[in-house]
Design a protein around this motif. Structure first.
Motif, PDB file in Angstrom:
ATOM      1  N   LEU A 131      -9.328  -7.687 -11.616  1.00  0.00           N
ATOM      2  CA  LEU A 131      -8.583  -6.648 -10.906  1.00  0.00           C
ATOM      3  C   LEU A 131      -8.256  -5.470 -11.823  1.00  0.00           C
ATOM      4  N   LEU A 132      -7.908  -5.751 -13.076  1.00  0.00           N
ATOM      5  CA  LEU A 132      -7.652  -4.664 -14.024  1.00  0.00           C
ATOM      6  C   LEU A 132      -8.911  -3.835 -14.259  1.00  0.00           C
ATOM      7  N   GLY A 133     -10.053  -4.510 -14.369  1.00  0.00           N
ATOM      8  CA  GLY A 133     -11.302  -3.779 -14.550  1.00  0.00           C
ATOM      9  C   GLY A 133     -11.665  -2.933 -13.346  1.00  0.00           C
ATOM     10  N   VAL A 134     -11.450  -3.481 -12.151  1.00  0.00           N
ATOM     11  CA  VAL A 134     -11.725  -2.717 -10.929  1.00  0.00           C
ATOM     12  C   VAL A 134     -10.794  -1.515 -10.824  1.00  0.00           C
ATOM     13  N   ARG A 135      -9.516  -1.731 -11.170  1.00  0.00           N
ATOM     14  CA  ARG A 135      -8.563  -0.620 -11.123  1.00  0.00           C
ATOM     15  C   ARG A 135      -8.981   0.506 -12.053  1.00  0.00           C
ATOM     16  N   ASP A 136      -9.366   0.157 -13.291  1.00  0.00           N
ATOM     17  CA  ASP A 136      -9.786   1.189 -14.232  1.00  0.00           C
ATOM     18  C   ASP A 136     -11.058   1.895 -13.753  1.00  0.00           C
ATOM     19  N   SER A 137     -11.938   1.159 -13.088  1.00  0.00           N
ATOM     20  CA  SER A 137     -13.185   1.753 -12.611  1.00  0.00           C
ATOM     21  C   SER A 137     -12.937   2.728 -11.472  1.00  0.00           C
ATOM     22  N   LEU A 138     -11.980   2.413 -10.604  1.00  0.00           N
ATOM     23  CA  LEU A 138     -11.721   3.263  -9.453  1.00  0.00           C
ATOM     24  C   LEU A 138     -10.817   4.447  -9.785  1.00  0.00           C
ATOM     25  N   LEU A 150     -10.208   6.117  -1.910  1.00  0.00           N
ATOM     26  CA  LEU A 150     -10.171   5.243  -3.086  1.00  0.00           C
ATOM     27  C   LEU A 150      -9.085   4.181  -2.954  1.00  0.00           C
ATOM     28  N   PHE A 151      -7.939   4.571  -2.423  1.00  0.00           N
ATOM     29  CA  PHE A 151      -6.837   3.623  -2.247  1.00  0.00           C
ATOM     30  C   PHE A 151      -7.238   2.502  -1.290  1.00  0.00           C
ATOM     31  N   VAL A 152      -7.872   2.843  -0.182  1.00  0.00           N
ATOM     32  CA  VAL A 152      -8.297   1.832   0.787  1.00  0.00           C
ATOM     33  C   VAL A 152      -9.358   0.917   0.173  1.00  0.00           C
ATOM     34  N   VAL A 153     -10.300   1.493  -0.560  1.00  0.00           N
ATOM     35  CA  VAL A 153     -11.327   0.674  -1.218  1.00  0.00           C
ATOM     36  C   VAL A 153     -10.700  -0.289  -2.218  1.00  0.00           C
ATOM     37  N   ALA A 154      -9.712   0.189  -2.968  1.00  0.00           N
ATOM     38  CA  ALA A 154      -9.035  -0.682  -3.941  1.00  0.00           C
ATOM     39  C   ALA A 154      -8.326  -1.835  -3.240  1.00  0.00           C
ATOM     40  N   LEU A 155      -7.686  -1.575  -2.109  1.00  0.00           N
ATOM     41  CA  LEU A 155      -7.034  -2.647  -1.356  1.00  0.00           C
ATOM     42  C   LEU A 155      -8.043  -3.675  -0.863  1.00  0.00           C
ATOM     43  N   ILE A 156      -9.175  -3.205  -0.353  1.00  0.00           N
ATOM     44  CA  ILE A 156     -10.194  -4.131   0.143  1.00  0.00           C
ATOM     45  C   ILE A 156     -10.753  -4.988  -0.986  1.00  0.00           C
TER      46      ILE A 156
END
Length: 330
Positions: A256-263, A311-317
């Motif tokens: 999740l940390l990696g995905v957050r940094d990527s987005l 981006l926010f919606v993609v991060a939630l999904i």
């Protein structure tokens, strides 16, 4: 002889235990003191609540409304366009939608590669560091150094290393691997720019992931490993059959940390390549920044806000899918 018939006060509570104190009746003075104490508590908390309301709730609501309008930051009024901003970004606009699609593909590659490589490198390092008896503190500090030194200065240092006359090309040539060097630099070649930035992101993400894995390894019950070894499991079988499943919650956090940094993280792309060469390293976070601040007086603040909400919606999904996947594997 007189007999004292005054009833003995009975203690409440458990038999043989101490008596429980009876709560005194509430008086107006006590209620006033409690109200005064509550008011003082609210007074101390109020600045933080006001700051959160202004910088958090108001900003989020303002940005959400702005995503349905056109505005350049100076117009006296917004031009309401409804869902046109979202449609222009996703498919309708011949100017913005191709850029967003290319940035989305780059973001997808980063979003997959960074967490996978981070876990693949950090877990073995944590296992090795956990088995070391001497100089464990020194090695832990050495491995954690990239995270402490991350920042703008480090990104500029990486630029010097990766430029045409940088240290990496000189090292490859000195080792007789000149065919692998890049005459235009690793950041100047569209084929190597994005993979190079992924490597830099992984380099800065591995220290925290390794410490999280190391914390999980050190808190693990040693009897489980001993039982696995008594059953005949070798080192590899023990690590990937016993240790790895127990560290799945930590793995989920690292992913999740990696995905957050990527987005959301675009600083490295802005500083090191500014999305170039061409748009080879343009990502959605950087494109949002460009629409908001680098389009001079064009009315693209609404587009930037809409892309931010996408981006926010993609991060939630992604977070929801990751949580369900880890729960199912567990």
């Amino acid at each position: 002889m007189s007999v004292d018939v005054t009833p003995t006060p009975r203690l409440t509570g458990r038999p043989g235990g101490k008596g429980r104190k009876v709560k005194p009746p509430s008086t107006p003075a006590a209620r006033s003191a409690r109200r005064k104490e509550a008011l003082w508590g609210f007074a101390f908390v109020a600045p933080a609540l006001i700051l959160f309301a202004v910088m958090g709730l108001y900003t989020v609501g303002y940005g959400f409304l702005l995503s349905f309008a056109q505005w350049n930051g100076f117009w006296p009024d917004w031009n309401w366009v409804g869902f046109d901003n979202y449609a222009d970004l996703l498919w309708r606009s011949p100017v913005y939608s191709p850029i967003v699609h290319d940035a989305a593909w780059n973001t997808l590659w980063v979003m997959i590669a960074v967490p996978v490589l981070t876990v693949a490198i950090a877990f073995p390092l944590a296992v090795v560091l956990n088995s070391v008896k001497r100089l464990r503190g020194v090695l832990r500090s050495v491995y954690f150094l990239p995270y402490v030194t991350t920042g703008i200065a480090v990104y500029f240092a990486w630029q010097y290393i990766l430029e045409p006359n940088g240290a990496l090309n000189l090292l490859l040539k000195s080792l007789g691997l000149g065919s692998l060097s890049q005459p235009q630099g690793f950041l100047g070649n569209p084929d190597t720019a994005l993979p190079t930035l992924i490597v830099v992101m992984v380099w800065s993400a591995v220290p925290v992931a390794m410490l999280l894995f190391l914390t999980g390894l050190q808190s693990m019950d040693g009897s489980l490993l001993e039982a696995a070894q008594l059953d005949g499991a070798g080192w590899w079988r023990t690590q990937f059959g016993v240790v790895w499943p127990l560290l799945r919650p930590i793995t989920a956090v690292i992913v999740l940390l990696g995905v957050r940094d990527s987005l959301q993280g675009f600083q490295i792309f802005l500083i090191m390549t500014n999305g170039g060469p061409g748009d080879a390293t343009n990502v959605l976070g950087l494109e949002t920044y460009r629409l908001a601040f680098l389009n001079e007086l064009a009315p693209t603040l609404g587009l930037a806000s809409a892309l931010g909400w996408i981006l926010f919606v993609v991060a939630l999904i992604v977070a929801f899918v990751n949580q369900r996947a880890m729960r199912r594997l567990g």
